[in-house]
Design a protein around this motif. Structure first.
Motif, PDB file in Angstrom:
ATOM      1  N   ALA A  69       0.847  -1.185   0.000  1.00 50.18           N
ATOM      2  CA  ALA A  69       0.000   0.000   0.000  1.00 50.18           C
ATOM      3  C   ALA A  69       0.890   1.245   0.000  1.00 50.18           C
ATOM      4  O   ALA A  69       1.938   1.279   0.658  1.00 50.18           O
ATOM      5  N   PRO A  70       0.524   2.285  -0.747  1.00 48.56           N
ATOM      6  CA  PRO A  70       1.395   3.471  -0.829  1.00 48.56           C
ATOM      7  C   PRO A  70       1.750   4.077   0.524  1.00 48.56           C
ATOM      8  O   PRO A  70       2.877   4.556   0.697  1.00 48.56           O
ATOM      9  N   TRP A  71       0.841   4.047   1.504  1.00 50.20           N
ATOM     10  CA  TRP A  71       1.163   4.679   2.788  1.00 50.20           C
ATOM     11  C   TRP A  71       2.304   3.951   3.505  1.00 50.20           C
ATOM     12  O   TRP A  71       3.053   4.572   4.286  1.00 50.20           O
ATOM     13  N   LEU A  72       2.485   2.656   3.232  1.00 51.91           N
ATOM     14  CA  LEU A  72       3.564   1.916   3.871  1.00 51.91           C
ATOM     15  C   LEU A  72       4.936   2.294   3.320  1.00 51.91           C
ATOM     16  O   LEU A  72       5.957   1.971   3.947  1.00 51.91           O
ATOM     17  N   LEU A  73       4.986   2.963   2.170  1.00 53.54           N
ATOM     18  CA  LEU A  73       6.271   3.380   1.636  1.00 53.54           C
ATOM     19  C   LEU A  73       6.949   4.395   2.554  1.00 53.54           C
ATOM     20  O   LEU A  73       8.183   4.457   2.616  1.00 53.54           O
ATOM     21  N   ALA A  74       6.163   5.171   3.252  1.00 55.36           N
ATOM     22  CA  ALA A  74       6.737   6.120   4.213  1.00 55.36           C
ATOM     23  C   ALA A  74       7.265   5.419   5.453  1.00 55.36           C
ATOM     24  O   ALA A  74       8.005   6.025   6.234  1.00 55.36           O
ATOM     25  N   GLN A  75       6.892   4.168   5.660  1.00 54.17           N
ATOM     26  CA  GLN A  75       7.347   3.393   6.817  1.00 54.17           C
ATOM     27  C   GLN A  75       8.502   2.455   6.460  1.00 54.17           C
ATOM     28  O   GLN A  75       8.819   1.545   7.220  1.00 54.17           O
ATOM     29  N   ALA A  76       9.139   2.680   5.313  1.00 56.70           N
ATOM     30  CA  ALA A  76      10.203   1.778   4.888  1.00 56.70           C
ATOM     31  C   ALA A  76      11.367   1.767   5.867  1.00 56.70           C
ATOM     32  O   ALA A  76      12.112   0.787   5.922  1.00 56.70           O
ATOM     33  N   GLY A  77      11.543   2.815   6.632  1.00 52.17           N
ATOM     34  CA  GLY A  77      12.618   2.850   7.626  1.00 52.17           C
ATOM     35  C   GLY A  77      12.230   2.250   8.950  1.00 52.17           C
ATOM     36  O   GLY A  77      13.046   2.275   9.892  1.00 52.17           O
ATOM     37  N   HIS A  78      11.016   1.711   9.077  1.00 48.71           N
ATOM     38  CA  HIS A  78      10.546   1.131  10.334  1.00 48.71           C
ATOM     39  C   HIS A  78      10.225  -0.349  10.101  1.00 48.71           C
ATOM     40  O   HIS A  78       9.115  -0.696   9.718  1.00 48.71           O
ATOM     41  N   LEU A  79      11.211  -1.182  10.325  1.00 51.09           N
ATOM     42  CA  LEU A  79      11.041  -2.610  10.059  1.00 51.09           C
ATOM     43  C   LEU A  79       9.974  -3.220  10.963  1.00 51.09           C
ATOM     44  O   LEU A  79       9.294  -4.174  10.558  1.00 51.09           O
ATOM     45  N   HIS A  80       9.791  -2.681  12.155  1.00 47.46           N
ATOM     46  CA  HIS A  80       8.783  -3.243  13.056  1.00 47.46           C
ATOM     47  C   HIS A  80       7.369  -2.946  12.568  1.00 47.46           C
ATOM     48  O   HIS A  80       6.419  -3.633  12.970  1.00 47.46           O
ATOM     49  N   VAL A  81       7.206  -1.950  11.681  1.00 48.37           N
ATOM     50  CA  VAL A  81       5.902  -1.685  11.067  1.00 48.37           C
ATOM     51  C   VAL A  81       5.737  -2.519   9.797  1.00 48.37           C
ATOM     52  O   VAL A  81       4.653  -3.062   9.526  1.00 48.37           O
ATOM     53  N   ILE A  82       6.805  -2.653   9.027  1.00 53.42           N
ATOM     54  CA  ILE A  82       6.756  -3.467   7.806  1.00 53.42           C
ATOM     55  C   ILE A  82       6.541  -4.933   8.150  1.00 53.42           C
ATOM     56  O   ILE A  82       5.901  -5.676   7.397  1.00 53.42           O
ATOM     57  N   SER A  83       7.040  -5.347   9.297  1.00 57.98           N
ATOM     58  CA  SER A  83       6.934  -6.760   9.700  1.00 57.98           C
ATOM     59  C   SER A  83       5.556  -7.032  10.286  1.00 57.98           C
ATOM     60  O   SER A  83       5.394  -7.219  11.499  1.00 57.98           O
ATOM     61  N   ASN A  84       4.563  -7.070   9.423  1.00 56.51           N
ATOM     62  CA  ASN A  84       3.181  -7.262   9.868  1.00 56.51           C
ATOM     63  C   ASN A  84       2.549  -8.516   9.288  1.00 56.51           C
ATOM     64  O   ASN A  84       1.363  -8.753   9.456  1.00 56.51           O
ATOM     65  N   GLY A  85       3.320  -9.342   8.575  1.00 49.84           N
ATOM     66  CA  GLY A  85       2.741 -10.512   7.915  1.00 49.84           C
ATOM     67  C   GLY A  85       2.220 -11.565   8.859  1.00 49.84           C
ATOM     68  O   GLY A  85       1.363 -12.377   8.491  1.00 49.84           O
ATOM     69  N   GLY A  86       2.717 -11.572  10.100  1.00 53.61           N
ATOM     70  CA  GLY A  86       2.226 -12.549  11.067  1.00 53.61           C
ATOM     71  C   GLY A  86       0.776 -12.330  11.461  1.00 53.61           C
ATOM     72  O   GLY A  86       0.114 -13.272  11.924  1.00 53.61           O
ATOM     73  N   ILE A  87       0.266 -11.121  11.294  1.00 55.83           N
ATOM     74  CA  ILE A  87      -1.118 -10.836  11.675  1.00 55.83           C
ATOM     75  C   ILE A  87      -2.104 -11.606  10.801  1.00 55.83           C
ATOM     76  O   ILE A  87      -2.900 -12.403  11.304  1.00 55.83           O
ATOM     77  N   PRO A  88      -2.110 -11.402   9.471  1.00 58.48           N
ATOM     78  CA  PRO A  88      -3.066 -12.175   8.664  1.00 58.48           C
ATOM     79  C   PRO A  88      -2.746 -13.665   8.649  1.00 58.48           C
ATOM     80  O   PRO A  88      -3.659 -14.498   8.551  1.00 58.48           O
ATOM     81  N   LEU A  89      -1.473 -14.028   8.752  1.00 61.66           N
ATOM     82  CA  LEU A  89      -1.127 -15.448   8.733  1.00 61.66           C
ATOM     83  C   LEU A  89      -1.666 -16.162   9.963  1.00 61.66           C
ATOM     84  O   LEU A  89      -2.212 -17.270   9.864  1.00 61.66           O
ATOM     85  N   ALA A  90      -1.533 -15.548  11.123  1.00 64.36           N
ATOM     86  CA  ALA A  90      -2.069 -16.160  12.344  1.00 64.36           C
ATOM     87  C   ALA A  90      -3.590 -16.254  12.284  1.00 64.36           C
ATOM     88  O   ALA A  90      -4.168 -17.272  12.695  1.00 64.36           O
ATOM     89  N   LEU A  91      -4.245 -15.224  11.785  1.00 64.14           N
ATOM     90  CA  LEU A  91      -5.702 -15.271  11.665  1.00 64.14           C
ATOM     91  C   LEU A  91      -6.141 -16.374  10.705  1.00 64.14           C
ATOM     92  O   LEU A  91      -7.135 -17.070  10.961  1.00 64.14           O
ATOM     93  N   ALA A  92      -5.401 -16.542   9.607  1.00 59.41           N
ATOM     94  CA  ALA A  92      -5.743 -17.599   8.654  1.00 59.41           C
ATOM     95  C   ALA A  92      -5.578 -18.975   9.288  1.00 59.41           C
ATOM     96  O   ALA A  92      -6.417 -19.871   9.096  1.00 59.41           O
ATOM     97  N   MET A  93      -4.509 -19.182  10.031  1.00 61.44           N
ATOM     98  CA  MET A  93      -4.277 -20.482  10.661  1.00 61.44           C
ATOM     99  C   MET A  93      -5.325 -20.788  11.724  1.00 61.44           C
ATOM    100  O   MET A  93      -5.809 -21.926  11.827  1.00 61.44           O
ATOM    101  N   LEU A  94      -5.688 -19.803  12.500  1.00 59.59           N
ATOM    102  CA  LEU A  94      -6.719 -20.027  13.514  1.00 59.59           C
ATOM    103  C   LEU A  94      -8.066 -20.316  12.866  1.00 59.59           C
ATOM    104  O   LEU A  94      -8.811 -21.190  13.336  1.00 59.59           O
ATOM    105  N   ALA A  95      -8.394 -19.598  11.807  1.00 60.09           N
ATOM    106  CA  ALA A  95      -9.652 -19.868  11.105  1.00 60.09           C
ATOM    107  C   ALA A  95      -9.650 -21.265  10.498  1.00 60.09           C
ATOM    108  O   ALA A  95     -10.651 -21.988  10.560  1.00 60.09           O
TER     109      ALA A  95
END
Length: 824
Positions: A399-425
């Motif tokens: 998403a374009p707004w995440l390009l401004a967060q390229a210097g914040h790896l802890h914000v870019i590292s968000n893939g565990g959120i949808p992955l965990a929800l998918a596994m629980l579902a």
């Protein structure tokens, strides 16, 4: 003596003279030579060459010569056994049977029996079923339907009537016939004629397999149905012409097959596609991975140090994890910002600044790949198509707004959120499109989902804390709905004890990880009260509504066009929140045309509005009824400095709405294709399904800079600590933290989400270094060495330290390349 039933229903003795008229002959008698054999409707459908197949004309094969008949019986032919089951074809010849030669002499009338295409004798009754008949009446029993069964396995057979009570034997006592049901079937497998009748079907099967007569010295040189016959060693000599048996694979063959199936699995292809797209979309991150960092080298240097420190601490002294080598002599300094502790295993590999930069760049690319893959898997689990899920995954990660967060790896590292929800579902057998399906429950996915959620939380509370509250709220709402249906609607659906235990244990693990990670942060809040956020701090970073349609400067498509809109934002790096105009359009279309139900669309829309409202912080009517209650009453929420990062949830929900629309469009394309001849989509229709994905990818392209990280001074590799590096400041100190990854000596420098009061005092006091006040103060802190970077002090108060007198200070000064070393 048994009797045969004539076609007219009258019985005649089995030894009586046969009628010569084709219309009046007995059922089962062969047709005269030159006439077509009687056949029923079933026979016409049988395959040529089978045991029961008929020929069109009987004169295709001639009668058996009298010499052959003489060879069989040794005398004049008789009617004693006119319906002999062992009749030999004249083309193949037959050996004499020594045991029953007298009972197998042929009647001249029988020599004119029609033969099938293979040369095998095929007597037929009027229904087309095979019907051998014994003229003496000694070996044939016939039921009233006119179907008979003959079975010969080893030269001896048994005959029964419908009740199975009567048995008739011929004069040799070797042959009897058996009638078990209602139809007759003939099948020859090895060249020996055997007739067997199961219920309602007809088969002829050779069980002896040797082609010998009862005495064992007669061999059949021909083939009764065109198939191969056994050799002397019991093997079929024609077996070599049959299909080869499938070889049993060895262990390496089975391993290769499993590996091949794994490589072409959807999840494997999705993961590889996500990785390839991440390398492309983040390029040139991996072009010079040891020397450059994306966006800038300030916060990325801090986070590269964090991963290196966590790995170093786990490898050397895990008890000192939270007491890092920076911000000396402060304690709990590792908890001054989000820690990326979940990446600690990567920190175990390599040492030094260059390895730390390489590690950061690799994790930066992998974080994008995981975000794409996680959102794709979640959309698929909820019921979206592959192309729709791809749109959801790409829009979530780029998403374009995440390009401004390229210097914040802890914000870019968000893939565990949808992955965990998918596994629980998946573990609960639930999807948005199909609802709850108990047969698809799997507690293993539940355990894995909770572990992935705990790992996501360990990367940082900035986005992990809202995820924890969303997860807790989801569990609470789901439990309330479950029990409400059981109590009020009397809907009882199985849940299972094992699934309950999995959720209990997984939830406890998740909560335990959260508590253990929160303890250091609460300790820091007690030791540094000024580090706590206030609602005024939140107001500074709260974006206005215009931020939702404003792209950051790193956007290749909208960056320059939105330069004027960014200029009016107070702090545009955290206020440019455009998720993408293509995503907006697809999500809006998903409200009217989607695979989701109307209720589900409204639910997703409500989630989007709530997330956008919270992302505005105090800008939405002061936040009195939105953000402020969360800030004041939810534990840990006051540690979130930038509410605009909640836009992550807006992007995820918009992606699911868009996935519903694209999936519905893809299904419509398949329906149109099914009506085509041939039924496959045209190239234009295929291209149309890819247009939404291409638009989302194009809008996520970036012009993110990749500056070169300042090179580590040689003195940092040799000089021990405690150490102070001048000049000192937030942006200066973060590269210094990275330089310390060679020896991890204690350094006074540090940069994080807040600045400790003591570090502020050090910076103020050392502005006149070297003088007596600053030297005494540093000695009080325990500092032994001071490094002054000559190439960075120009125009700063520390520029005078190069030539300042050292008389009476008790310190020494020496040059080490571009660095001045002061030993205290």
């Amino acid at each position: 003596m048994t009797t045969d039933q004539s076609p007219s229903g009258s019985a005649s003795p089995s030894g009586s003279q046969r009628p010569t008229s084709p219309d009046n002959r007995a059922a089962g008698d062969p047709a005269p030579v030159g006439r077509q054999a009687d056949s029923g409707p079933e026979v016409e459908d049988r395959a040529p060459g089978s045991a029961t197949a008929t020929v069109d004309k009987a004169d295709e094969v001639g009668p058996i010569p009298k010499e052959a008949a003489a060879d069989r019986g040794g005398g004049e032919p008789s009617d004693k056994d006119g319906n002999d089951r062992q009749a030999k074809e004249h083309t193949g010849g037959a050996d004499s049977q020594t045991g029953d030669a007298d009972n197998k002499t042929k009647n001249p009338a029988d020599d004119s029996k029609p033969k099938d295409q293979t040369g095998a004798s095929k007597p037929k009754d009027q229904t087309g079923a095979s019907k051998p008949k014994d003229q003496t009446g000694a070996s044939t029993a016939k039921d009233q339907t006119g179907a008979s069964t003959a079975k010969d396995q080893t030269g001896a057979s048994t005959a029964k009537d419908q009740t199975g009570a009567s048995t008739a034997k011929d004069q040799t006592g070797d042959r009897t016939t058996k009638n078990a049901a209602s139809d007759s079937t003939a099948k020859d497998q090895t060249g020996d004629r055997t007739t067997k009748e199961p219920a309602g079907d007809s088969n002829a099967k050779n069980s002896a397999g040797e082609g010998k007569d009862p005495a064992g010295d007669g061999k059949d040189s021909g083939s009764s149905d065109g198939k191969g016959r056994a050799d002397g060693d019991g093997k079929d000599r024609w077996a070599a012409f049959g299909p080869a048996p499938e070889p049993v694979p060895r262990w390496y063959g089975r391993l290769a097959r499993r590996s091949g199936r794994l490589l072409i699995h959807e999840w494997t292809l999705a993961a590889l596609g996500s990785l390839a797209l991440a390398v492309l979309m983040t390029w040139p991150t991996l072009r010079y991975p040891r020397h450059t960092l994306p966006q800038d080298y300030w916060d990325p240097s801090l986070q590269a140090w964090q991963m290196a420190w966590s790995g170093h601490s786990l490898r050397t002294d895990p008890a000192q994890l939270w007491h890092a080598n920076v911000f000396f002599p402060e304690r709990w300094s590792f908890a001054f910002s989000d820690t990326l502790l979940g990446y600690a295993p990567a920190g175990l590999i390599g040492s030094g600044p260059e390895d730390a930069i390489l590690r950061y760049n690799i994790m930066f690319v992998l974080a994008h790949a995981l975000a794409t893959f996680g959102a794709y898997v979640l959309a698929r689990q909820l019921g979206a198509s592959r192309i729709g899920s791809a749109v959801a995954g790409v829009s979530y990660a780029y998403a374009p707004w995440l390009l401004a967060q390229a210097g914040h790896l802890h914000v870019i590292s968000n893939g565990g959120i949808p992955l965990a929800l998918a596994m629980l579902a998946r573990g609960h057998g639930w999807s948005l499109r199909h609802g709850y399906r108990p047969d698809r429950r799997h507690e293993g996915w539940v355990y894995t989902g909770w572990l992935v959620a705990a790992w996501q939380l360990s990367l940082g509370f900035g986005i992990g804390l809202p995820f924890a509250y969303v997860l807790a709220g989801t569990v609470l709402v789901a439990a309330l709905i479950w029990f409400a249906k059981r109590i009020f609607w009397r809907v009882r659906r199985p849940f299972g004890q094992r699934l309950f235990v999995a959720n209990l244990i997984g939830g406890l693990i998740f909560a335990g990880v959260g508590v253990l990670l929160a303890i250091p942060y609460f300790t820091v809040a007690q030791l540094h009260p000024h580090a706590e956020r206030t609602i005024g701090d939140i107001a500074v970073f709260s974006p206005p509504a215009s931020g939702f349609v404003t792209a950051p400067g790193e956007s290749r498509v909208w960056g320059e066009l939105h330069e004027g809109a960014r200029a009016i934002l107070p702090w545009h790096p955290e206020m440019t929140l455009l998720p993408g105009f293509a995503l907006y359009a697809l999500a809006a279309g998903g409200l009217f045309f989607s695979i989701w139900t109307v209720r589900q669309r409204l639910f997703l829309l409500a989630g989007v509005l709530v997330a956008m409202t919270l992302s505005m912080g105090t800008r939405f009517f002061g936040g009195d009824f939105t953000y402020v209650p969360l800030f004041e009453y939810l534990p840990g929420w006051n540690g979130i400095r930038t509410p605009g990062r909640l836009m992550l949830w807006t992007t995820l929900l918009l992606g699911l709405l868009a996935a519903g629309a694209v999936s519905a469009f893809a299904e419509r394309v398949r329906e149109i294709s099914a009506e085509r001849i041939p039924s496959w989509p045209s190239p234009w229709l295929r291209l149309a399904t890819l247009v939404p994905l291409l638009l989302v990818i194009a809008e996520g392209t970036n012009t993110t800079p990749h500056p070169t990280v300042p090179k580590q001074p040689a003195a940092m590799q040799t000089v021990g600590g405690p150490l102070l590096v001048l000049p000192s400041g937030q942006n200066h100190d973060q590269p210094v933290m990275l330089w310390s990854t060679t020896r991890f000596q204690d350094i006074v420098n540090g940069g994080s989400g807040f600045t400790p009061r003591q570090l502020d005092d050090v910076r103020q006091v050392t502005m006149t270094f070297p003088d007596q006040t600053s030297v005494d103060y540093l000695r009080t802190l325990g500092v032994r060495n001071v490094l002054v970077l000559r190439d960075q002090i120009v125009g700063t108060p520390w520029e005078v330290s190069v030539h300042a007198p050292l008389d009476g200070l008790g310190i020494t000064r020496e040059e080490m390349g571009s660095v001045l070393l002061f030993r205290l």
